[in-house]
Motif scaffolding. Structure first.
Motif, mmCIF file in Angstrom:
data_model
loop_
_atom_site.group_PDB
_atom_site.id
_atom_site.type_symbol
_atom_site.label_atom_id
_atom_site.label_comp_id
_atom_site.label_asym_id
_atom_site.label_seq_id
_atom_site.Cartn_x
_atom_site.Cartn_y
_atom_site.Cartn_z
ATOM 1 N N SER A 175 0.826 -1.202 0.000
ATOM 2 C CA SER A 175 0.000 0.000 0.000
ATOM 3 C C SER A 175 0.863 1.255 0.000
ATOM 4 N N TYR A 176 1.926 1.252 0.812
ATOM 5 C CA TYR A 176 2.835 2.395 0.854
ATOM 6 C C TYR A 176 3.465 2.645 -0.520
ATOM 7 N N VAL A 177 3.947 1.574 -1.147
ATOM 8 C CA VAL A 177 4.586 1.701 -2.461
ATOM 9 C C VAL A 177 3.584 2.215 -3.492
ATOM 10 N N ARG A 178 2.395 1.679 -3.436
ATOM 11 C CA ARG A 178 1.354 2.070 -4.387
ATOM 12 C C ARG A 178 1.054 3.563 -4.304
ATOM 13 N N VAL A 179 0.795 4.051 -3.104
ATOM 14 C CA VAL A 179 0.400 5.450 -2.934
ATOM 15 C C VAL A 179 1.567 6.395 -3.223
ATOM 16 N N ALA A 180 2.762 6.070 -2.719
ATOM 17 C CA ALA A 180 3.920 6.934 -2.960
ATOM 18 C C ALA A 180 4.227 7.030 -4.447
ATOM 19 N N SER A 181 4.038 5.940 -5.162
ATOM 20 C CA SER A 181 4.300 5.934 -6.606
ATOM 21 C C SER A 181 3.260 6.759 -7.347
ATOM 22 N N MET A 182 2.010 6.651 -6.947
ATOM 23 C CA MET A 182 0.964 7.468 -7.563
ATOM 24 C C MET A 182 1.247 8.953 -7.361
ATOM 25 N N LEU A 183 1.662 9.315 -6.150
ATOM 26 C CA LEU A 183 1.899 10.729 -5.840
ATOM 27 C C LEU A 183 3.097 11.292 -6.588
ATOM 28 N N SER A 184 4.029 10.421 -6.971
ATOM 29 C CA SER A 184 5.234 10.893 -7.665
ATOM 30 C C SER A 184 5.240 10.509 -9.147
#
Length: 386
Positions: A175-184
């Motif tokens: 979940s962390y990887v998913r959201v951080a990647s979307m934001l960047s």
């Protein structure tokens, strides 16, 4: 200065025929017939009979070294620029291995920046074998969001050297990887070192089936480590996953062994689409051998060369057309990593990362962002201290 590559057999990776390619400003300006820059200053590179393919993308290299399973003296050395380019690699992703205690993501980031200054397209993954993950900032989300070099997270499962993260912990990291990647605006993924454990992909399936997270978020590597894992990878790919074979691993089977190239054709014969397969080297990582009690009985260092060898074997021995054989080394990993700028392919306006191969599929010339690194089979641009 503009460069004009004349009369090459161009693979984009699809075969485009005999074409000229005009390069300038680090990009491919045009691919066509009988191109001419007119009165503009330019260099002509004769490529009659040569095969022009995209530069290789190696998504798993221990840039700062790996190993350490046999003590401090068994840690492997850092990668040199010349060892990459002479084997046709134009984009590389660095990561940590077993020893993510004595080595750090900060030193890895420094190595990536160094390679970039030397002209290589270099990236990295945060994390390693440990949990909580080894990170630059103390938070993998910040690593992914605020460092353009960081593409995703490295983690190990199904291995006696792994941290044995729980399914809940894996779910949270995903979940962390998913959201951080979307934001960047990154593709984002967890690059999973797969050991020889009998659970294979079950933990990943448990996460995917209990959440809305896509299976594409998980990117397993070393899937040719055992014949059982290779077989299990057929289902993983069938569910929409991308699987990565290691060119330094031979798969032991009841009938003998499969080379990495044979592993690729094995998957193809089982119905796995070529677009779901990548090959990486695991270069400068250790290749430990353990007995049935988990005791270290042998240790070797993985090289960069086997990936090019696997590509050659796919064509010469396995009979694949060159335009198909190059995909697991070029377009597929570039897409899986979310690389921008047309890397992994040859297209007008895209990055001028390409190789000229002779009829034996040996590397004659290598260009990265339009600059020559290998010319006439010789490395002409090396690292600062080489």
């Amino acid at each position: 200065m503009l460069k004009l590559i004349k009369q090459a057999n161009v693979y984009t990776p699809q075969f485009a025929g005999v074409r000229d390619v005009l390069v300038g400003g680090g990009k491919i300006i045009e691919i066509g017939k009988d191109l001419s820059p007119g009165s503009l200053d330019h260099t002509v590179i004769e490529a009659n009979g040569m095969h022009m393919i995209p530069g290789l993308v190696d998504r798993h290299v221990h840039l700062t070294g790996g190993g350490g399973e046999g003590g401090f003296s068994s840690s492997t050395p850092e990668v040199r620029l010349s060892s990459l380019v002479k084997n046709g690699i134009t984009s590389v992703v660095g990561l940590l291995g077993t020893n993510d205690v004595g080595r750090s993501t900060k030193s890895l980031l420094s190595k990536v920046k160094s390679l970039r200054e030397e002209g290589m397209n270099a990236f990295m993954l945060t994390g390693g074998y440990g949990y909580p993950p080894n990170s630059i900032t103390g938070d993998i989300r910040e690593d992914i969001m605020f460092f353009s070099e960081v593409l995703g997270l490295k983690l190990a499962i199904e291995d006696h050297r792994a941290s044995y993260v729980t399914t809940e912990e894996l779910r949270r990291l995903a979940s962390y990887v998913r959201v951080a990647s979307m934001l960047s605006k990154k593709k984002g993924f967890i690059h999973l070192h797969m050991g020889s454990g009998k659970g294979h992909y079950q933990q990943i399936y448990d996460v995917v089936e209990s959440t809305d997270l896509p299976i594409s978020l998980f990117s397993p590597t070393h899937i040719n480590r055992t014949s059982e894992l290779l077989d299990a990878s057929v289902e993983f790919a069938g569910r929409g996953g991308l699987v990565d074979l290691t060119s330094n691993i031979q798969t032991k089977t009841a009938a003998g062994s499969l080379s990495p190239a044979q592993g690729v054709t094995y998957l193809l014969d089982k119905g796995v689409p070529m677009d779901a397969i990548t090959v990486s080297s695991d270069a400068n990582g250790s290749l430990p051998t353990f007995d049935e009690n988990g005791q270290l009985i042998g240790l070797k260092v993985a090289g960069v060369e086997p990936s090019l060898t696997a590509l050659q074997e796919l064509v010469v021995e396995e009979g694949l057309p060159l335009e198909e054989a190059i995909k697991p080394f070029t377009a597929n990993p570039a897409k899986g990593l979310g690389l921008q700028g047309g890397r992994g392919m040859l297209v007008g306006g895209g990055a001028a990362d390409f190789i000229l191969l002779d009829d034996a599929l040996a590397v004659r010339d290598v260009f990265i962002n339009g600059e020559v690194f290998v010319e006439g089979y010789d490395v002409v641009k090396r690292g600062v201290f080489e």
